[in-house]
Design an enzyme around this catalytic site. Sequence first.
Site, PDB file in Angstrom:
ATOM      1  N   CYS A  12       0.854  -1.181   0.000  1.00  0.00           N
ATOM      2  CA  CYS A  12       0.000   0.000   0.000  1.00  0.00           C
ATOM      3  C   CYS A  12       0.895   1.238   0.000  1.00  0.00           C
ATOM      4  O   CYS A  12       2.126   1.141   0.111  1.00  0.00           O
ATOM      5  CB  CYS A  12      -0.902   0.006   1.231  1.00  0.00           C
ATOM      6  SG  CYS A  12       0.033   0.086   2.800  1.00  0.00           S
ATOM      7  N   HIS A  41       5.287  -4.906   8.892  1.00  0.00           N
ATOM      8  CA  HIS A  41       5.166  -6.282   9.390  1.00  0.00           C
ATOM      9  C   HIS A  41       5.352  -7.283   8.257  1.00  0.00           C
ATOM     10  O   HIS A  41       4.405  -7.913   7.773  1.00  0.00           O
ATOM     11  CB  HIS A  41       3.812  -6.483  10.081  1.00  0.00           C
ATOM     12  CG  HIS A  41       3.755  -5.862  11.438  1.00  0.00           C
ATOM     13  ND1 HIS A  41       2.579  -5.578  12.094  1.00  0.00           N
ATOM     14  CD2 HIS A  41       4.750  -5.481  12.278  1.00  0.00           C
ATOM     15  CE1 HIS A  41       2.851  -5.051  13.278  1.00  0.00           C
ATOM     16  NE2 HIS A  41       4.155  -4.980  13.411  1.00  0.00           N
ATOM     17  N   CYS A  96       2.577   5.968   8.799  1.00  0.00           N
ATOM     18  CA  CYS A  96       1.608   6.073   7.710  1.00  0.00           C
ATOM     19  C   CYS A  96       0.650   7.237   8.005  1.00  0.00           C
ATOM     20  O   CYS A  96       0.131   7.342   9.123  1.00  0.00           O
ATOM     21  CB  CYS A  96       0.824   4.769   7.583  1.00  0.00           C
ATOM     22  SG  CYS A  96      -0.563   4.877   6.410  1.00  0.00           S
ATOM     23  N   GLU A 126       0.355  -0.647  16.034  1.00  0.00           N
ATOM     24  CA  GLU A 126      -0.516   0.512  15.784  1.00  0.00           C
ATOM     25  C   GLU A 126      -1.399   0.795  16.984  1.00  0.00           C
ATOM     26  O   GLU A 126      -1.590   1.954  17.374  1.00  0.00           O
ATOM     27  CB  GLU A 126      -1.379   0.261  14.548  1.00  0.00           C
ATOM     28  CG  GLU A 126      -2.323   1.415  14.232  1.00  0.00           C
ATOM     29  CD  GLU A 126      -3.297   1.121  13.104  1.00  0.00           C
ATOM     30  OE1 GLU A 126      -4.385   1.713  13.101  1.00  0.00           O
ATOM     31  OE2 GLU A 126      -2.961   0.295  12.220  1.00  0.00           O
ATOM     32  N   THR A 163      -6.547   0.561  11.629  1.00  0.00           N
ATOM     33  CA  THR A 163      -6.669   0.718  10.178  1.00  0.00           C
ATOM     34  C   THR A 163      -6.653  -0.595   9.416  1.00  0.00           C
ATOM     35  O   THR A 163      -7.038  -0.636   8.248  1.00  0.00           O
ATOM     36  CB  THR A 163      -5.540   1.605   9.626  1.00  0.00           C
ATOM     37  OG1 THR A 163      -4.272   0.972   9.848  1.00  0.00           O
ATOM     38  CG2 THR A 163      -5.542   2.983  10.271  1.00  0.00           C
ATOM     39  N   SER A 221       1.298  -9.704  10.473  1.00  0.00           N
ATOM     40  CA  SER A 221       0.657  -8.690   9.644  1.00  0.00           C
ATOM     41  C   SER A 221      -0.849  -8.779   9.825  1.00  0.00           C
ATOM     42  O   SER A 221      -1.484  -9.733   9.369  1.00  0.00           O
ATOM     43  CB  SER A 221       1.028  -8.888   8.166  1.00  0.00           C
ATOM     44  OG  SER A 221       0.207  -8.097   7.331  1.00  0.00           O
ATOM     45  N   SER A 222      -1.426  -7.785  10.473  1.00  0.00           N
ATOM     46  CA  SER A 222      -2.855  -7.827  10.776  1.00  0.00           C
ATOM     47  C   SER A 222      -3.697  -7.896   9.515  1.00  0.00           C
ATOM     48  O   SER A 222      -4.616  -8.717   9.410  1.00  0.00           O
ATOM     49  CB  SER A 222      -3.242  -6.590  11.594  1.00  0.00           C
ATOM     50  OG  SER A 222      -4.635  -6.561  11.835  1.00  0.00           O
ATOM     51  N   ASN A 223      -3.407  -7.043   8.533  1.00  0.00           N
ATOM     52  CA  ASN A 223      -4.252  -7.027   7.346  1.00  0.00           C
ATOM     53  C   ASN A 223      -4.122  -8.320   6.545  1.00  0.00           C
ATOM     54  O   ASN A 223      -5.071  -8.764   5.912  1.00  0.00           O
ATOM     55  CB  ASN A 223      -3.967  -5.799   6.472  1.00  0.00           C
ATOM     56  CG  ASN A 223      -2.674  -5.911   5.696  1.00  0.00           C
ATOM     57  OD1 ASN A 223      -2.643  -6.418   4.585  1.00  0.00           O
ATOM     58  ND2 ASN A 223      -1.586  -5.444   6.276  1.00  0.00           N
ATOM     59  N   SER A 265       1.812  -5.363   3.270  1.00  0.00           N
ATOM     60  CA  SER A 265       3.240  -5.210   3.557  1.00  0.00           C
ATOM     61  C   SER A 265       4.085  -6.280   2.873  1.00  0.00           C
ATOM     62  O   SER A 265       5.271  -6.425   3.175  1.00  0.00           O
ATOM     63  CB  SER A 265       3.487  -5.236   5.073  1.00  0.00           C
ATOM     64  OG  SER A 265       2.857  -6.355   5.673  1.00  0.00           O
TER      65      SER A 265
END
Length: 319
Positions: A12, A41, A96, A126, A163, A221-223, A265
Amino acid sequence: MKIILARPRGFCAGVNMAVAALELALERFGTPLFVYHEIVHNRHIVERFRTRGVVFVDDLDDVPIGGRLMYSAHGVSPDVEDAARRRNLQVIDATCPLVRKVHWQAARFAQQGYTIVFVGHRGHDEVLGVMGVAPQQMILVESVEDVDRLEIDNSRVAYLTQTTLSVDEANVVVSRLKERYPQCVGSPKEDICYATQNRQEALKAVLGEVELVLVVGSQNSSNSKRLAEIAAKYGVPAYLIDGPAEIDAAWFEGVQVAAVTAGASAPEDLVDACLRWIDRKFGIQVEERSTLEEHVVFPLPAELRESGPAETSLSLAHQ
């Protein structure tokens, strides 16, 4: 075997900026160069920088007084910023902008006397940074059950979200919060970042056609984890992998169509390496399926823009 390659995927704008910033700082200042927490991450990115002399720390006491320190894309709390000033550190802030926006919203709600319910995952970098903005006025919730346990006396209730959450799951938690506290207010725009939402929607668009999903991304990595969870929620087996070394050929037994995506990421070269691995094993036909084009670009940190030319290409982040 057919592979549907979901797009958007991978880096991103925030990750692109942070990785390019660290690349430029390393080139301009050399080592020693310290980063508070992982820059992003992703294990491969962190290891690539570590082999070049970058030192990732979780405690500012590990940074020499007067040393050069970069804040990661996930941001830091005001206490960390204060500690960095006391140690006279030369800070480069690669937070970010979308995370920074949540910090500003937390500060604004706190100044207005709100109790702030923050929807996020405990221990995430975060979350630690945002909760540190107004720790006496913020409550962390991770689930509907957490919302049901809330006991807030203040008539002024606000909410914010991490986020990188699953949009669907965040909406469920926020909906329950609004049921319990109808007067609660949120930010004018959604906190879940555009890239997280776009990657989730791109994956959802193909789930009805596939029998297996590979998500390229790290376990912290959360997303990326949310992408794998979304596939599983739709009944499609999903595996979160750091790279081709973690792929198990047995996963593909009987599979005719699979999907591949990547967290925000994860660098594209890891996606390519995974596709090559699958191709060697099974032979594949790749079809890229796009839901939209992303054109968001964030500027380099002010500290790098001020100290020299800022024309460094963000394509550095894809190396």
